[in-house]
Enzyme design. Sequence first.
Site, PDB file in Angstrom:
ATOM      1  N   LYS A 166       0.848  -1.195   0.000  1.00  0.00           N
ATOM      2  CA  LYS A 166       0.000   0.000   0.000  1.00  0.00           C
ATOM      3  C   LYS A 166       0.882   1.244   0.000  1.00  0.00           C
ATOM      4  O   LYS A 166       1.509   1.578   0.989  1.00  0.00           O
ATOM      5  CB  LYS A 166      -0.916   0.051   1.222  1.00  0.00           C
ATOM      6  CG  LYS A 166      -2.030   1.071   0.995  1.00  0.00           C
ATOM      7  CD  LYS A 166      -2.664   1.608   2.254  1.00  0.00           C
ATOM      8  CE  LYS A 166      -1.906   2.691   2.929  1.00  0.00           C
ATOM      9  NZ  LYS A 166      -1.721   3.937   2.145  1.00  0.00           N
ATOM     10  N   GLY A 219       7.182   5.013   8.323  1.00  0.00           N
ATOM     11  CA  GLY A 219       6.302   6.163   8.484  1.00  0.00           C
ATOM     12  C   GLY A 219       6.461   6.762   9.874  1.00  0.00           C
ATOM     13  O   GLY A 219       7.498   6.586  10.519  1.00  0.00           O
ATOM     14  N   SER A 220       5.423   7.413  10.348  1.00  0.00           N
ATOM     15  CA  SER A 220       5.524   8.126  11.617  1.00  0.00           C
ATOM     16  C   SER A 220       5.455   7.166  12.815  1.00  0.00           C
ATOM     17  O   SER A 220       4.887   6.069  12.715  1.00  0.00           O
ATOM     18  CB  SER A 220       4.393   9.144  11.714  1.00  0.00           C
ATOM     19  OG  SER A 220       3.151   8.469  11.677  1.00  0.00           O
ATOM     20  N   THR A 221       6.012   7.605  13.926  1.00  0.00           N
ATOM     21  CA  THR A 221       6.015   6.797  15.148  1.00  0.00           C
ATOM     22  C   THR A 221       4.580   6.548  15.616  1.00  0.00           C
ATOM     23  O   THR A 221       4.236   5.446  16.049  1.00  0.00           O
ATOM     24  CB  THR A 221       6.842   7.516  16.231  1.00  0.00           C
ATOM     25  OG1 THR A 221       8.195   7.565  15.754  1.00  0.00           O
ATOM     26  CG2 THR A 221       6.810   6.793  17.563  1.00  0.00           C
ATOM     27  N   VAL A 223       1.812   6.301  13.822  1.00  0.00           N
ATOM     28  CA  VAL A 223       1.158   5.250  13.028  1.00  0.00           C
ATOM     29  C   VAL A 223       1.814   3.892  13.294  1.00  0.00           C
ATOM     30  O   VAL A 223       1.130   2.867  13.365  1.00  0.00           O
ATOM     31  CB  VAL A 223       1.156   5.608  11.519  1.00  0.00           C
ATOM     32  CG1 VAL A 223       0.654   4.440  10.688  1.00  0.00           C
ATOM     33  CG2 VAL A 223       0.285   6.829  11.266  1.00  0.00           C
ATOM     34  N   GLY A 224       3.117   3.883  13.507  1.00  0.00           N
ATOM     35  CA  GLY A 224       3.824   2.638  13.831  1.00  0.00           C
ATOM     36  C   GLY A 224       3.225   1.974  15.059  1.00  0.00           C
ATOM     37  O   GLY A 224       3.038   0.753  15.113  1.00  0.00           O
ATOM     38  N   GLU A 242      10.110   1.261  10.663  1.00  0.00           N
ATOM     39  CA  GLU A 242      11.144   2.289  10.480  1.00  0.00           C
ATOM     40  C   GLU A 242      10.425   3.617  10.648  1.00  0.00           C
ATOM     41  O   GLU A 242       9.640   4.014   9.793  1.00  0.00           O
ATOM     42  CB  GLU A 242      11.796   2.121   9.105  1.00  0.00           C
ATOM     43  CG  GLU A 242      13.128   2.812   8.995  1.00  0.00           C
ATOM     44  CD  GLU A 242      12.988   4.227   8.462  1.00  0.00           C
ATOM     45  OE1 GLU A 242      12.895   5.163   9.301  1.00  0.00           O
ATOM     46  OE2 GLU A 242      12.959   4.404   7.238  1.00  0.00           O
ATOM     47  N   CYS A 276      13.432  11.015   7.038  1.00  0.00           N
ATOM     48  CA  CYS A 276      13.386  10.638   8.455  1.00  0.00           C
ATOM     49  C   CYS A 276      14.722  10.842   9.156  1.00  0.00           C
ATOM     50  O   CYS A 276      14.766  11.012  10.365  1.00  0.00           O
ATOM     51  CB  CYS A 276      12.903   9.205   8.604  1.00  0.00           C
ATOM     52  SG  CYS A 276      13.774   8.076   7.542  1.00  0.00           S
ATOM     53  N   GLU A 373       9.505  15.790  15.584  1.00  0.00           N
ATOM     54  CA  GLU A 373       9.901  15.663  14.185  1.00  0.00           C
ATOM     55  C   GLU A 373       9.022  16.587  13.338  1.00  0.00           C
ATOM     56  O   GLU A 373       7.800  16.465  13.346  1.00  0.00           O
ATOM     57  CB  GLU A 373       9.727  14.220  13.725  1.00  0.00           C
ATOM     58  CG  GLU A 373      10.208  14.015  12.304  1.00  0.00           C
ATOM     59  CD  GLU A 373      10.122  12.576  11.836  1.00  0.00           C
ATOM     60  OE1 GLU A 373       9.090  11.928  12.097  1.00  0.00           O
ATOM     61  OE2 GLU A 373      11.077  12.104  11.207  1.00  0.00           O
TER      62      GLU A 373
HETATM   63  P1  ADP Z   1       3.008  10.852   7.664  1.00  0.00           P
HETATM   64  O1  ADP Z   1       2.482  11.109   9.050  1.00  0.00           O
HETATM   65  O2  ADP Z   1       4.406  11.240   7.494  1.00  0.00           O
HETATM   66  O3  ADP Z   1       2.064  11.245   6.576  1.00  0.00           O
HETATM   67  P2  ADP Z   1       2.181   8.242   8.053  1.00  0.00           P
HETATM   68  O4  ADP Z   1       2.951   7.477   9.043  1.00  0.00           O
HETATM   69  O5  ADP Z   1       0.862   8.827   8.428  1.00  0.00           O
HETATM   70  O6  ADP Z   1       3.124   9.336   7.515  1.00  0.00           O
HETATM   71  O7  ADP Z   1       1.924   7.407   6.728  1.00  0.00           O
HETATM   72  C1  ADP Z   1       2.790   6.431   6.226  1.00  0.00           C
HETATM   73  C2  ADP Z   1       1.964   5.300   5.645  1.00  0.00           C
HETATM   74  O8  ADP Z   1       1.160   4.752   6.677  1.00  0.00           O
HETATM   75  C3  ADP Z   1       0.995   5.733   4.554  1.00  0.00           C
HETATM   76  O9  ADP Z   1       0.970   4.711   3.558  1.00  0.00           O
HETATM   77  C4  ADP Z   1      -0.329   5.789   5.284  1.00  0.00           C
HETATM   78  O10 ADP Z   1      -1.449   5.587   4.458  1.00  0.00           O
HETATM   79  C5  ADP Z   1      -0.186   4.658   6.272  1.00  0.00           C
HETATM   80  N1  ADP Z   1      -1.058   4.755   7.447  1.00  0.00           N
HETATM   81  C6  ADP Z   1      -1.554   5.864   8.040  1.00  0.00           C
HETATM   82  N2  ADP Z   1      -2.355   5.548   9.084  1.00  0.00           N
HETATM   83  C7  ADP Z   1      -2.387   4.189   9.151  1.00  0.00           C
HETATM   84  C8  ADP Z   1      -3.018   3.248  10.021  1.00  0.00           C
HETATM   85  N3  ADP Z   1      -3.805   3.622  11.026  1.00  0.00           N
HETATM   86  N4  ADP Z   1      -2.799   1.925   9.794  1.00  0.00           N
HETATM   87  C9  ADP Z   1      -1.986   1.522   8.794  1.00  0.00           C
HETATM   88  N5  ADP Z   1      -1.373   2.358   7.943  1.00  0.00           N
HETATM   89  C10 ADP Z   1      -1.560   3.680   8.107  1.00  0.00           C
END
Ligand code: ADP
Length: 475
Positions: A166, A219-221, A223-224, A242, A276, A373
């Site tokens: 995705k 991606g972001s901490t 969302v991780g 990561e 990052c 960040e």
């Molecule tokens: P940023 O905050 O820098 O936009 P994110 O960490 O939000 O980066 O996004 C990185 C990826 O994680 C994107 O593909 C986004 O669609 C996906 N993402 C965002 N929220 C979720 C979630 N709740 N579950 C799984 N994937 C997500």
Amino acid sequence: MKGRFVTPGKTFEAVDPRTGEVITRVAEGDTEDIDLAVKAARHAFDHGPWPRLSGFERGRIMMKLADLIEENIEEIAALDTINGGKLFAHGQVLDVPGAARTLRYFAGAADKIHGTVLKLSKGLQGYTLREPIGVVGHIIPWNFPTILFFTKVAPALAAGCTMVVKPAEQTPLSALYYAHLAKLAGMPDGVINVVNGFGETAGAAISAHMDIDKVSFTGSTEVGRKIMAAAAASNLKPVSLELGGKSPLLIFDDADINEAVNIVFGGMFFNKGEICVASSRVYVQEGIYEKFENKLVEKAKSWVVGDPFDPRVHQGPQVDKKQFEKILSYIEHGKREGATLLTGGKRVGQKGYYIEPTIFADVKDDMIIAKEEIFGPVMSLMKFKTMEEAIKRANNTTYGLAAGIITKDLNVANTVSRSIRAGIIWINCYTALDVDCPFGGYKMSGFGRDCGLEALNQYHQIKSVVTPIRDSPWH
Ligand code: ADP
């Protein structure tokens, strides 16, 4: 369904950050589409040829895909420029060739995957098999849509996995092209399934899916953390994360100031600060601080912000409106907290999401701009006296992704490298990365390693096979 493009009912906009205008609409995958993609990947894993091919054959198809990517460098680089605001020139020489190189690196590893022989106790012998982990879910961010696609996909392919990918909703275009090229390269149907869509729907469906065996995320901490929670609440699939960073760059008195200014500038403003590992906390030793600060401000004047297709430009637009507004609000925070705005701080032009390279001085370690960040072109400049103080302050963060040191003193370089808790340390350089170099975080920057042969391990299960040795006199 397998092996072709399908059109779900819903669509969403792909936007050009140079103008804020819509480029096109993209099919929007939701939970049911992820489910279909997982079914295709599951079938390809359980019954298809990919995991059963020799490593050499898998590598051959991956090499072919790398060739096709190289044949289409301009188109791919242009997609990431119109959709992600990335410099076209960088796409041509860094991102797209880097993707091909990553595929070739892991293609070369695909036929060198071995277990070990075990000499067990009394009357037993054994060996380990490295088996592909199964169906992998890759969730990709928007700042490096091409490099990060292949950083995740290539080792998983080499290991023999099948996958659902995705891309980020901000940058959905180039990944669709990769699905097309993979088909042309001879990748069997169902091995790489690309589903565009939003994080809270399609992304969340991946992390919670009972039939996905592993999730790899960049991606972001924040969302991780959600992904890990969803994995824990579903089938306990392993995850590798990561995540974010707030990386320190330490410049010692003996540094060559001009060289240091160039390294610091590149470390912070490369890819418009949307990286990052950005060196967003710059600590300069007091003996050279003033001179360094002046030269840094001078350098900012020659830094060109503008259309990322223009070869004279150093910095394109931020990826989208949300990111653009978030960065500007951090700049306001910095001013309110009492930091001194040395340069920048404003948007550039009236159209699109351009922001000046921004440098704050007199930043205190506990200010928001020094702690969080920002993911944009905003640097915090700070002064230090001793190496011990610099190490302590560099480590005073919840993150641990990267750090840089600029000094001619080998002893200082060695001591600081061992003292900073971060996944990569750059000495007299910054953002120097290669596919051979394991990459990942300490602390809240995540765990697991992308790149290098370490990355392959993330996509393997280790199986031990044990057998008795009958009538052996050797115990
Ligand atoms: P940023 O905050 O820098 O936009 P994110 O960490 O939000 O980066 O996004 C990185 C990826 O994680 C994107 O593909 C986004 O669609 C996906 N993402 C965002 N929220 C979720 C979630 N709740 N579950 C799984 N994937 C997500």
